[in-house]
Design a protein around this motif. Structure first.
Motif, PDB file in Angstrom:
ATOM      1  N   GLN A   1       0.826  -1.208   0.000  1.00 19.43           N
ATOM      2  CA  GLN A   1       0.000   0.000   0.000  1.00 19.43           C
ATOM      3  C   GLN A   1       0.861   1.260   0.000  1.00 19.43           C
ATOM      4  O   GLN A   1       0.628   2.195  -0.764  1.00 19.43           O
ATOM      5  CB  GLN A   1      -0.898   0.018   1.246  1.00 19.43           C
ATOM      6  CG  GLN A   1      -2.058  -0.951   1.205  1.00 19.43           C
ATOM      7  CD  GLN A   1      -2.942  -0.766   2.424  1.00 19.43           C
ATOM      8  OE1 GLN A   1      -3.744   0.149   2.469  1.00 19.43           O
ATOM      9  NE2 GLN A   1      -2.797  -1.636   3.405  1.00 19.43           N
TER      10      GLN A   1
ATOM     11  N   LEU B   1      -6.443  -0.646  -2.343  1.00 17.49           N
ATOM     12  CA  LEU B   1      -6.764   0.037  -1.097  1.00 17.49           C
ATOM     13  C   LEU B   1      -8.154  -0.339  -0.596  1.00 17.49           C
ATOM     14  O   LEU B   1      -8.375  -0.513   0.603  1.00 17.49           O
ATOM     15  CB  LEU B   1      -6.662   1.555  -1.292  1.00 17.49           C
ATOM     16  CG  LEU B   1      -5.273   2.102  -1.650  1.00 17.49           C
ATOM     17  CD1 LEU B   1      -5.339   3.611  -1.874  1.00 17.49           C
ATOM     18  CD2 LEU B   1      -4.257   1.756  -0.592  1.00 17.49           C
TER      19      LEU B   1
ATOM     20  N   TYR C   1      -8.060  -3.894   0.909  1.00 18.02           N
ATOM     21  CA  TYR C   1      -7.453  -3.926   2.229  1.00 18.02           C
ATOM     22  C   TYR C   1      -8.341  -3.266   3.285  1.00 18.02           C
ATOM     23  O   TYR C   1      -8.359  -3.658   4.438  1.00 18.02           O
ATOM     24  CB  TYR C   1      -6.082  -3.269   2.197  1.00 18.02           C
ATOM     25  CG  TYR C   1      -5.054  -4.083   1.450  1.00 18.02           C
ATOM     26  CD1 TYR C   1      -5.215  -5.455   1.297  1.00 18.02           C
ATOM     27  CD2 TYR C   1      -3.930  -3.492   0.904  1.00 18.02           C
ATOM     28  CE1 TYR C   1      -4.290  -6.207   0.616  1.00 18.02           C
ATOM     29  CE2 TYR C   1      -2.992  -4.233   0.219  1.00 18.02           C
ATOM     30  CZ  TYR C   1      -3.168  -5.604   0.076  1.00 18.02           C
ATOM     31  OH  TYR C   1      -2.244  -6.342  -0.608  1.00 18.02           O
TER      32      TYR C   1
END
Length: 262
Positions: A136, A250, A253
């Protein structure tokens, strides 16, 4: 690993498997289109001094873009496309060294490097090596730097940017040139500081897709014999694909964090 996996299997070092791949499909389709466009126009840009590598790069874009559409070949495709775009970015370096004050040279580099970023995220995402935090952070940082470059490129060439905006689009082309420049800057700051990064990446994706649909597609339809219209359309959707890949990452996650918390 899907979002429904039990929280005990979710950890920083766990294998990261994508649950969404729309960005990858867009990225791959744009790469395929770019290869076909280059082949049709025989325009190899910085590759012209490397004739055999130029043909190999075109073949890699076509085959890699097609392979990106299938889960089994996605990782290999990302590796191939990442290598092609990395070489394309490096071929911009001599221009930067020769004329460092011309920002277009820097802009060309970061446009290609943003595509390296997209391919690298896909490759790493399908590998067991990087932790999710590392992936990330690196993905956000790299795309954030590229977004900062897009900001500067539009700011330096604001008049040229405004000319690309359809004149019928209210309130004025210059308004949208300035607005999108500011939005690029906000996206860059959000990504680099990790403040509302997911929202910023999704909005960046939407803006880039809108560029492709409302700016480049009308130009392409009005003058289909213009190579620039074709190449810029493909590149715009490829960069949009990169932003979409990061947004998928993103978002995935974020969902896993919610599941783990439960």
């Amino acid at each position: 690993m899907t979002a429904s996996t039990h929280s005990s299997n979710i950890g920083p070092s766990s294998n990261i498997g994508p649950s969404s791949n729309i960005g990858g499909h867009v990225f791959g389709a744009a790469a395929l289109a770019s290869g076909l466009i280059t082949l049709a126009w025989h325009d190899y840009s910085g590759w012209h001094q490397l004739c055999y590598l130029a043909y190999a790069a075109v073949a890699a874009q076509i085959l890699g873009g097609a392979a990106m559409q299938f889960r089994r070949t996605e990782k290999a495709s990302a590796g191939v496309l990442g290598a092609v775009y990395l070489v394309s970015a490096l071929l911009c370096v001599p221009g930067i060294v020769a004329a460092p004050r011309i920002y277009n040279n820097w802009g060309n580099f970061f446009e290609q490097f943003s595509l390296v970023t997209g391919a690298a995220i896909v490759y790493a995402r399908l590998s067991a090596a990087p932790s999710r935090e590392t992936l990330q952070r690196v993905g956000r940082s790299l795309l954030g730097i590229c977004a900062a470059s897009f900001t500067l490129e539009q700011a330096f060439y604001l008049g040229a940017t405004a000319k690309l905006v359809p004149k019928w689009f209210p309130p004025s082309p210059m308004f949208w040139a300035v607005t999108t420049t500011v939005l690029f800057a906000l996206a860059a700051m959000a990504l680099l500081t990790n403040r509302m990064a997911l929202l910023a990446t999704r909005l960046l994706t939407m803006m880039l897709v809108t560029f492709g649909l409302l700016v480049w597609m009308p130009l392409l339809l009005s003058d289909p014999r213009n190579h620039t219209n074709w190449s810029e359309t493909a590149e715009t959707f490829a960069i949009a694909g990169t932003a979409w890949i990061l947004a998928d990452l993103l978002g995935e996650y974020r969902l896993k964090d919610v599941v783990a918390a439960d």
